[in-house]
Write a protein that holds these residues in place. Sequence first.
Motif, PDB file in Angstrom:
ATOM      1  N   VAL A 180     -73.594 -15.275  -0.171  1.00 13.87           N
ATOM      2  CA  VAL A 180     -73.059 -14.114  -0.875  1.00 13.87           C
ATOM      3  C   VAL A 180     -73.623 -12.831  -0.267  1.00 13.87           C
ATOM      4  CG1 VAL A 180     -72.683 -15.298  -3.067  1.00 13.87           C
ATOM      5  CG2 VAL A 180     -74.870 -14.204  -2.650  1.00 13.87           C
ATOM      6  N   ARG A 181     -72.902 -11.744  -0.483  1.00 10.82           N
ATOM      7  CA  ARG A 181     -73.341 -10.418  -0.055  1.00 10.82           C
ATOM      8  C   ARG A 181     -73.012  -9.453  -1.185  1.00 10.82           C
ATOM      9  NH1 ARG A 181     -72.940  -6.752   4.956  1.00 10.82           N
ATOM     10  NH2 ARG A 181     -72.552  -4.750   3.974  1.00 10.82           N
ATOM     11  N   VAL A 182     -74.016  -8.718  -1.614  1.00  7.63           N
ATOM     12  CA  VAL A 182     -73.837  -7.741  -2.693  1.00  7.63           C
ATOM     13  C   VAL A 182     -74.317  -6.387  -2.183  1.00  7.63           C
ATOM     14  CG1 VAL A 182     -74.487  -7.092  -5.039  1.00  7.63           C
ATOM     15  CG2 VAL A 182     -74.232  -9.511  -4.448  1.00  7.63           C
ATOM     16  N   ASP A 183     -73.417  -5.415  -2.169  1.00 13.11           N
ATOM     17  CA  ASP A 183     -73.784  -4.052  -1.787  1.00 13.11           C
ATOM     18  C   ASP A 183     -74.437  -3.377  -2.987  1.00 13.11           C
ATOM     19  OD1 ASP A 183     -72.653  -4.231   0.805  1.00 13.11           O
ATOM     20  OD2 ASP A 183     -70.672  -3.864  -0.040  1.00 13.11           O
ATOM     21  N   ILE A 184     -75.574  -2.735  -2.753  1.00 16.24           N
ATOM     22  CA  ILE A 184     -76.302  -2.035  -3.812  1.00 16.24           C
ATOM     23  C   ILE A 184     -75.825  -0.577  -3.849  1.00 16.24           C
ATOM     24  CG2 ILE A 184     -78.596  -1.329  -4.618  1.00 16.24           C
ATOM     25  CD1 ILE A 184     -78.115  -4.361  -4.649  1.00 16.24           C
ATOM     26  N   THR A 185     -75.423  -0.138  -5.029  1.00 20.67           N
ATOM     27  CA  THR A 185     -74.968   1.249  -5.168  1.00 20.67           C
ATOM     28  C   THR A 185     -76.170   2.187  -5.117  1.00 20.67           C
ATOM     29  OG1 THR A 185     -75.162   1.291  -7.573  1.00 20.67           O
ATOM     30  CG2 THR A 185     -73.054   0.509  -6.657  1.00 20.67           C
ATOM     31  N   VAL A 204     -77.907  -6.942  -0.460  1.00 23.20           N
ATOM     32  CA  VAL A 204     -78.610  -8.191  -0.754  1.00 23.20           C
ATOM     33  C   VAL A 204     -77.709  -9.301  -0.225  1.00 23.20           C
ATOM     34  CG1 VAL A 204     -79.501  -9.713  -2.547  1.00 23.20           C
ATOM     35  CG2 VAL A 204     -79.692  -7.233  -2.806  1.00 23.20           C
ATOM     36  N   GLU A 205     -78.269 -10.163   0.631  1.00 19.32           N
ATOM     37  CA  GLU A 205     -77.446 -11.160   1.302  1.00 19.32           C
ATOM     38  C   GLU A 205     -78.225 -12.466   1.414  1.00 19.32           C
ATOM     39  OE1 GLU A 205     -74.517 -10.417   4.925  1.00 19.32           O
ATOM     40  OE2 GLU A 205     -76.609 -10.298   5.502  1.00 19.32           O
ATOM     41  N   GLY A 206     -77.544 -13.572   1.173  1.00 15.45           N
ATOM     42  CA  GLY A 206     -78.197 -14.868   1.332  1.00 15.45           C
ATOM     43  C   GLY A 206     -77.516 -15.942   0.513  1.00 15.45           C
ATOM     44  N   PRO A 207     -78.131 -17.137   0.483  1.00 16.83           N
ATOM     45  CA  PRO A 207     -77.538 -18.244  -0.273  1.00 16.83           C
ATOM     46  C   PRO A 207     -77.695 -18.025  -1.774  1.00 16.83           C
ATOM     47  CG  PRO A 207     -79.627 -18.913   0.682  1.00 16.83           C
ATOM     48  CD  PRO A 207     -79.340 -17.531   1.193  1.00 16.83           C
ATOM     49  N   LEU A 208     -76.678 -18.424  -2.520  1.00 16.34           N
ATOM     50  CA  LEU A 208     -76.706 -18.324  -3.983  1.00 16.34           C
ATOM     51  C   LEU A 208     -77.134 -19.671  -4.539  1.00 16.34           C
ATOM     52  CD1 LEU A 208     -76.083 -16.750  -6.577  1.00 16.34           C
ATOM     53  CD2 LEU A 208     -73.724 -17.553  -6.386  1.00 16.34           C
ATOM     54  N   PHE A 212     -77.520 -25.196  -4.639  1.00 20.11           N
ATOM     55  CA  PHE A 212     -76.556 -24.226  -4.124  1.00 20.11           C
ATOM     56  C   PHE A 212     -75.357 -24.121  -5.053  1.00 20.11           C
ATOM     57  CE2 PHE A 212     -78.741 -25.354  -0.145  1.00 20.11           C
ATOM     58  CZ  PHE A 212     -79.076 -24.086   0.279  1.00 20.11           C
ATOM     59  N   VAL A 213     -74.886 -22.904  -5.270  1.00 20.09           N
ATOM     60  CA  VAL A 213     -73.692 -22.647  -6.069  1.00 20.09           C
ATOM     61  C   VAL A 213     -72.544 -22.416  -5.096  1.00 20.09           C
ATOM     62  CG1 VAL A 213     -72.610 -21.080  -7.721  1.00 20.09           C
ATOM     63  CG2 VAL A 213     -75.049 -21.627  -7.932  1.00 20.09           C
TER      64      VAL A 213
END
Length: 59
Positions: A13-18, A34-38, A45-46
């Motif tokens: 997953v990759r989540v951009d931080i505002t 924030v990037e990496g395995p969920l 692992f999800v």
Amino acid sequence: MVEGIQVVSRSWVRVDITLEQALELGLSPGAYVVEGPLRDLNDEFVELPDISTVRVSAR
């Protein structure tokens, strides 16, 4: 050409931080990711669906 979709399960997953989130976390103003395995709380692992468009020749 024929166009379709491909569905693949992924755990990455990759989540951009505002800017607001960065400031709330005490980070300097800027762009963060924030990037990496969920994984769940059991460290498993999800799997999430990842959908992409594909084109193939039709004969």
